[in-house]
Scaffold this active site. Structure first.
Site, PDB file in Angstrom:
ATOM      1  N   THR A  19       0.805  -1.237   0.000  1.00 38.87           N
ATOM      2  CA  THR A  19       0.000   0.000   0.000  1.00 38.87           C
ATOM      3  C   THR A  19       0.835   1.283   0.000  1.00 38.87           C
ATOM      4  O   THR A  19       0.323   2.344   0.331  1.00 38.87           O
ATOM      5  CB  THR A  19      -0.957   0.025   1.225  1.00 38.87           C
ATOM      6  OG1 THR A  19      -0.157   0.016   2.416  1.00 38.87           O
ATOM      7  CG2 THR A  19      -1.914  -1.148   1.231  1.00 38.87           C
ATOM      8  N   TRP A  20       2.113   1.181  -0.361  1.00 36.44           N
ATOM      9  CA  TRP A  20       2.950   2.394  -0.401  1.00 36.44           C
ATOM     10  C   TRP A  20       2.401   3.336  -1.479  1.00 36.44           C
ATOM     11  O   TRP A  20       2.040   2.876  -2.569  1.00 36.44           O
ATOM     12  CB  TRP A  20       4.400   2.020  -0.698  1.00 36.44           C
ATOM     13  CG  TRP A  20       5.387   3.136  -0.508  1.00 36.44           C
ATOM     14  CD1 TRP A  20       5.241   4.234   0.275  1.00 36.44           C
ATOM     15  CD2 TRP A  20       6.683   3.229  -1.104  1.00 36.44           C
ATOM     16  NE1 TRP A  20       6.371   5.011   0.211  1.00 36.44           N
ATOM     17  CE2 TRP A  20       7.274   4.429  -0.635  1.00 36.44           C
ATOM     18  CE3 TRP A  20       7.411   2.413  -1.977  1.00 36.44           C
ATOM     19  CZ2 TRP A  20       8.557   4.823  -1.014  1.00 36.44           C
ATOM     20  CZ3 TRP A  20       8.680   2.807  -2.355  1.00 36.44           C
ATOM     21  CH2 TRP A  20       9.240   4.010  -1.874  1.00 36.44           C
ATOM     22  N   ASP A  48      -0.054  -5.311   3.414  1.00 36.42           N
ATOM     23  CA  ASP A  48       1.113  -4.671   4.011  1.00 36.42           C
ATOM     24  C   ASP A  48       0.924  -3.155   4.001  1.00 36.42           C
ATOM     25  O   ASP A  48       0.698  -2.556   2.952  1.00 36.42           O
ATOM     26  CB  ASP A  48       2.369  -5.017   3.194  1.00 36.42           C
ATOM     27  CG  ASP A  48       3.605  -4.344   3.789  1.00 36.42           C
ATOM     28  OD1 ASP A  48       4.092  -4.842   4.817  1.00 36.42           O
ATOM     29  OD2 ASP A  48       4.051  -3.304   3.254  1.00 36.42           O
ATOM     30  N   TYR A  53       3.048   5.371   5.307  1.00 32.93           N
ATOM     31  CA  TYR A  53       2.393   5.487   4.000  1.00 32.93           C
ATOM     32  C   TYR A  53       1.240   6.490   4.088  1.00 32.93           C
ATOM     33  O   TYR A  53       0.254   6.277   4.793  1.00 32.93           O
ATOM     34  CB  TYR A  53       1.904   4.130   3.492  1.00 32.93           C
ATOM     35  CG  TYR A  53       3.005   3.077   3.369  1.00 32.93           C
ATOM     36  CD1 TYR A  53       4.353   3.450   3.332  1.00 32.93           C
ATOM     37  CD2 TYR A  53       2.709   1.728   3.298  1.00 32.93           C
ATOM     38  CE1 TYR A  53       5.356   2.499   3.223  1.00 32.93           C
ATOM     39  CE2 TYR A  53       3.711   0.767   3.189  1.00 32.93           C
ATOM     40  CZ  TYR A  53       5.031   1.164   3.164  1.00 32.93           C
ATOM     41  OH  TYR A  53       6.035   0.221   3.066  1.00 32.93           O
ATOM     42  N   GLN A 163      11.417  -7.887   6.175  1.00 30.01           N
ATOM     43  CA  GLN A 163      10.857  -7.410   4.899  1.00 30.01           C
ATOM     44  C   GLN A 163      11.953  -6.652   4.163  1.00 30.01           C
ATOM     45  O   GLN A 163      12.467  -5.658   4.686  1.00 30.01           O
ATOM     46  CB  GLN A 163       9.640  -6.513   5.169  1.00 30.01           C
ATOM     47  CG  GLN A 163       8.954  -6.105   3.882  1.00 30.01           C
ATOM     48  CD  GLN A 163       7.681  -5.298   4.091  1.00 30.01           C
ATOM     49  OE1 GLN A 163       7.591  -4.163   3.653  1.00 30.01           O
ATOM     50  NE2 GLN A 163       6.705  -5.881   4.758  1.00 30.01           N
ATOM     51  N   TYR A 191       9.706  -6.984  -0.810  1.00 31.03           N
ATOM     52  CA  TYR A 191       9.017  -5.742  -1.187  1.00 31.03           C
ATOM     53  C   TYR A 191       9.506  -5.241  -2.534  1.00 31.03           C
ATOM     54  O   TYR A 191      10.552  -5.683  -3.015  1.00 31.03           O
ATOM     55  CB  TYR A 191       9.070  -4.702  -0.080  1.00 31.03           C
ATOM     56  CG  TYR A 191      10.335  -3.899   0.162  1.00 31.03           C
ATOM     57  CD1 TYR A 191      10.849  -3.008  -0.780  1.00 31.03           C
ATOM     58  CD2 TYR A 191      10.982  -3.978   1.389  1.00 31.03           C
ATOM     59  CE1 TYR A 191      11.977  -2.235  -0.517  1.00 31.03           C
ATOM     60  CE2 TYR A 191      12.129  -3.219   1.657  1.00 31.03           C
ATOM     61  CZ  TYR A 191      12.614  -2.345   0.698  1.00 31.03           C
ATOM     62  OH  TYR A 191      13.722  -1.581   0.958  1.00 31.03           O
ATOM     63  N   LEU A 194       8.114  -6.101  -8.073  1.00 34.64           N
ATOM     64  CA  LEU A 194       8.022  -5.798  -9.509  1.00 34.64           C
ATOM     65  C   LEU A 194       9.027  -4.698  -9.879  1.00 34.64           C
ATOM     66  O   LEU A 194       8.923  -4.091 -10.945  1.00 34.64           O
ATOM     67  CB  LEU A 194       6.596  -5.334  -9.863  1.00 34.64           C
ATOM     68  CG  LEU A 194       5.483  -6.302  -9.444  1.00 34.64           C
ATOM     69  CD1 LEU A 194       4.112  -5.661  -9.616  1.00 34.64           C
ATOM     70  CD2 LEU A 194       5.568  -7.594 -10.269  1.00 34.64           C
TER      71      LEU A 194
END
Ligand SMILES: NC(=O)c1ccc[n+]([C@@H]2O[C@H](COP(=O)([O-])OP(=O)(O)OC[C@H]3O[C@@H](n4cnc5c(N)ncnc54)[C@H](OP(=O)(O)O)[C@@H]3O)[C@@H](O)[C@H]2O)c1
Length: 277
Positions: A19-20, A48, A53, A163, A191, A194
């Site tokens: 959810t960053w 997460d 955030y 993490q 984390y 992608l």
């Protein structure tokens, strides 16, 4: 869904959602809530988030997305290092719980190592656990030496997760950290799996994705998920991306695929400091 079994007996879905950069703009809230709800509907029941955030905005958005289904979710949040004193950690957790509209976190992480002694943060985590406000705790952005320092602190061995940045374009953790974590039964949460989307244009990834009739994102995720004890938390604000990413669970990369990926994204040849970007 596949799961990683923790030493506490809990089972964590190997694929979740990050959810960053969410919860920053009100106008985007409905799309973000819809993306998270799609993820939950598809079985990605690990969310997460962090107090950092959107400075609390992401946690508030998560509360909206999981309304009425908190019990289905493995919920992870993180404390800022500058809040991670003995008292500050407890207060930060209580603020997070309020924003998340829940009475407990499944996992609470120290976001990165700061200046408070680890012993203070660990003592606070243990107090939160005893009070039922968190079920387990872990760390983030801890390299091999940080994990060794943590192991020397009272109750440091209770750490359940690290993490870290892990994706095809950043494979430094394969040198030693992944094996160390596996040996001490510490779950690794990959984390930016992608590469924040930047990886996905690579011709090698496209070639392997074409072979498996899937999206390059699914191949990138399958690559990190083939390691035991690793879970991945891609962020996707677009529902189409959430659907594409779930395909990772069906993909088994064979020797030929791995050779193509290794040629384009070489594995580490020596130790290097843990990357964060
Ligand atoms: N502990 C830490 O220090 C730390 C640091 C960084 C991140 N994290 C956590 O890890 C999560 C994931 O990392 P991240 O957000 O940095 O990056 P990421 O998950 O590697 O990439 C996210 C980007 O990829 C795009 N995307 C997602 N699925 C896609 C697909 N199938 N095809 C094409 N593009 C796709 C997303 O677009 P849309 O959003 O437009 O769908 C977004 O722009 C974060 O959200 C956060 O929860 C933790």
């Amino acid at each position: 869904m596949r799961f990683v079994s923790l030493r506490t007996g809990e089972k964590v879905p190997v694929l979740g959602i990050g959810t960053w950069h969410m919860g920053e703009r009100k106008a985007e809230r409905p799309a973000e809530v819809a993306a998270l709800q799609t993820a939950l509907d598809l079985g990605l029941k690990l969310i997460d988030t962090a107090e950092m955030y959107g400075e609390g905005g992401a946690e508030e958005m998560v509360a909206e997305a999981m309304a009425g289904r908190r019990d289905q979710v493995y919920l992870v949040s993180k404390v800022y290092p500058h809040n991670a004193s003995r008292k500050g950690t407890v207060a930060a957790c209580e603020r997070s719980l309020k924003r998340l509209r829940t009475d407990r976190l499944d996992l609470y992480l120290l976001h990165w190592r700061g200046s408070y002694p680890l012993a203070e943060t660990v003592a606070a985590f243990e107090a939160l656990k005893a009070a039922g406000k968190i079920r387990s705790w872990g760390v983030s952005n801890f390299d091999v030496g940080d994990m060794a320092a943590l192991a020397r602190v009272a109750d440091g061995g209770d750490c359940l997760a690290d993490q870290v940045l892990y994706h095809l374009g950043s494979r430094g953790v394969e040198w030693r950290l992944l094996d160390d974590c596996r040996k001490s039964d510490v779950m690794v949460m990959a984390y930016s799996p992608l590469g924040q989307g930047r990886l996905l244009q690579a011709p090698a990834l496209k070639a392997v994705a074409d072979k498996h009739a899937c999206d390059p994102g699914a191949v990138a995720l399958a690559f990190v998920l083939r390691r035991p004890g690793v879970v991945a938390i891609p962020k996707a604000r677009q529902r189409a991306h959430v659907h594409a990413n779930v395909r990772a669970l069906d993909i088994v990369l064979d020797g030929e695929d791995l050779s193509v990926l290794d040629a384009a994204f070489p594995p580490p040849k020596r130790a290097s400091p843990l990357a964060m970007t």
